[in-house]
Design a protein around this motif. Structure first.
Motif: not given
Length: 578
Positions: A405-416
């Motif tokens: 909601r603050q506009g911070t972008v995060k990469i998720i899912d490190f399973g691959a």
């Protein structure tokens, strides 16, 4: 029954005819988990006779390597970890020389040769600078695996062309190969190796089959008997067994852990209170939960019921938390660190209160370029943090990118994620599989040409294109590629055909980042980001791409038509002359 890496070692050193022994040697056989992630190390260094302090350099090089190599990131492969340590040692030695009289004459400073063998998984790794030697023993010969870095000025005069401490930077030779059970390796300084042959090594091993220290002492004595008058150091390594399991052994972390039950709202699971289900996929079940101890919301991920009997999938499942614990970046999902003892197999990650990029694209079908750039820059910074750890994400797609909601972008899912340091020496050492979503994968995953950080760059550029147009630049053509010969069939659809309001140079930037051939893309993510905001002259010209690049099928149809017309013309000429 699975086996592990085991190497028998032996070593011995003698000053020979010198008052001071300027050689230094050492070895380290760690226990798990370092045995799997770092391996077994032998190292030796040889000071130069013209210096009264080069034994200090030899000791510092070997001790520093044995200490610092095991402290490097588990995600790094041997080459990067070892060379980083040796470059740091070289810089320190050179700095000591610059503070002494040796700055005018390097032959009086802290300078030494260095050679090391690292056994990791099923592979052996060689690091070398100078004229000490590493050999592999054969029935009738010693195979020299290193190159002597010695410059010969005349028949009787030579000097070291490369050595630690001699200059501000140093080139370090590196080799890697698959080793076999029973192989014997010999490491020796020049004082010893010039007086030894294969028969001497076989005789020493026959005389001391179970005591390699004694065999090494036997070889030093033999070299002295043959007239050696310099410092002598000999190390022996015999491969006894090799691991038959992946080197990272993530399965060891799940031993004793039960499969979790089906999670339901308000259930108490491992001290967490389940709130609701967030997502269910073929690989996992994701739930929002509350940690009563801290009051924080967390995300719990459990393995899919359908894949619980697949050990490789469960190892991949554990890899996600393993990766997250070794990264700390605002644009990467963080793990939930807790000291509570686990009874079930699950991973706990931070909860991101926001939406996926896929949902954001639905809500913003025609975003302005600045908004897209802000998102792309944050995703790129997260990828750069992964790449610095020798990791490739391999499954970058809108569903695996969150915007809070603050506009911070995060990469998720490190399973691959492919971790070079974990995969090294195993069947999956090369990141050339298709672990992620096919429509976002770079062409090299399909051609088998090998992947790199530029493969993640391709996926990011593809997502950039999709954010701007709602479509994919090649449609689903990439998933139909089966070999390098198919790459010319990929037809890039210009972004300005869907968005005439976008600048003309943008197509040139995206076309480069999305080039089917990896070597033609931007060299780094930073270059792509720079061009998105500060396009170079080659992009500003915005020249129309050749027809072969814009529409290969149309180009070749045109060529075929012209050839057909030419044939008809030639036939007409031949007929008229007849």
């Amino acid at each position: 029954m699975s086996t592990c890496l085991r190497v028998d070692l032996g070593q011995h050193s003698d000053p020979g005819g010198r008052a001071v022994n300027q050689d230094f040697h050492g070895a380290s056989v760690p226990t798990e988990p370092l045995l799997s992630t770092k391996g077994i190390v032998l190292a030796l260094a040889d000071g130069i006779g013209s210096s009264a302090v080069s034994q200090v350099a030899s000791a510092a090089a070997v001790r520093g390597f044995l200490d610092d190599y095991f402290s490097t990131s588990e995600a790094w492969p041997v080459k990067r970890a070892a060379q980083r340590v040796l470059q740091a040692t070289n810089s320190w030695l050179h700095a000591q020389n610059q503070r002494s009289d040796a700055r005018f004459d390097r032959d009086r400073g802290q300078v030494c040769t260095f050679s090391a063998l690292v056994f990791k998984g099923c592979e052996a790794h060689l690091l070398h600078v100078g004229d000490s030697r590493i050999y592999r023993l054969h029935p009738q010969a010693l195979e020299q695996l290193t190159e002597d870095h010695r410059v010969r000025v005349s028949d009787g005069e030579s000097h070291l062309g490369r050595a630690l401490g001699a200059s501000a930077t140093v080139e370090i030779d590196y080799r890697c190969w698959t080793t076999e059970v029973g192989e014997v390796y010999l490491l020796a300084t020049d004082g010893a190796c010039e007086h030894l042959v294969a028969a001497d090594v076989h005789a020493a091993l026959a005389a001391h089959p179970a005591q390699l220290d004694a065999a090494a002492a036997h070889l030093v004595a033999r070299a002295l008997a043959q007239g050696a008058d310099d410092n002598l150091t000999v190390q022996l390594a015999r491969v006894v067994s090799l691991p038959d399991e992946p080197a990272h052994r993530l399965h060891a972390q799940r031993e004793g852990l039960a499969m979790p039950p089906v999670l339901q709202p308000r259930m108490d699971f491992e001290g967490y209170i389940i709130v609701r289900e967030l997502q269910t996929s073929a690989r996992s079940h994701v739930h929002l939960a509350i940690d009563p101890a801290s009051g924080r919301q967390v995300v719990l991920k459990t393995p899919s019921v359908d894949l619980r009997d697949h050990p490789e999938h469960l190892d991949r499942f554990l890899l996600e938390e393993w990766v997250a614990r070794r990264l700390d970046h605002p644009n990467l999902l963080k793990p939930c660190v807790t000291d509570r003892r686990r009874r079930h197999l699950y991973v706990a990650m931070e909860y991101v209160d926001g939406q996926t990029l896929a949902q954001w694209m639905t809500d913003h079908p025609r975003p302005d370029l600045d908004a897209v750039r802000r998102i792309v820059e944050q995703v790129a910074r997260g990828l750069q943090a992964l790449h610095r750890k020798e990791m490739l994400h391999q499954d970058l797609r809108p569903e695996n990118i969150m915007i809070d909601r603050q506009g911070t972008v995060k990469i998720i899912d490190f399973g691959a994620v492919h971790v070079a340091g974990l995969a090294e020496g195993t069947r999956v050492a090369d990141a050339d599989l298709l672990p992620g979503s096919l429509q976002y994968a770079a062409p090299e995953y399909f051609t088998g040409e090998g992947v790199s950080a530029q493969s993640d760059l391709f996926s990011l550029a593809l997502i950039t294109y999709q954010m701007l147009t709602g479509a994919l630049p090649y449609g689903l053509q990439v998933t139909q590629v089966r070999g390098p010969g198919d790459l010319h069939r990929l037809s890039y659809e210009p972004v300005r055909q869907a968005r005439r309001d976008l600048p003309a140079w943008l197509d040139a930037v995206l076309r480069q980042a999305l080039h089917p051939r990896r070597a033609r893309r931007h060299e780094a993510l930073s270059a792509f980001l720079h061009d998105l905001s500060h396009p170079g002259p080659q992009h500003l010209r915005a020249q129309r791409a050749p027809l072969l690049e814009r529409d290969p099928a149309r180009f070749w149809r045109g060529v075929a038509l012209l050839l057909g017309l030419l044939v008809l013309l030639l036939l007409g000429l031949l007929t008229s002359r007849a």
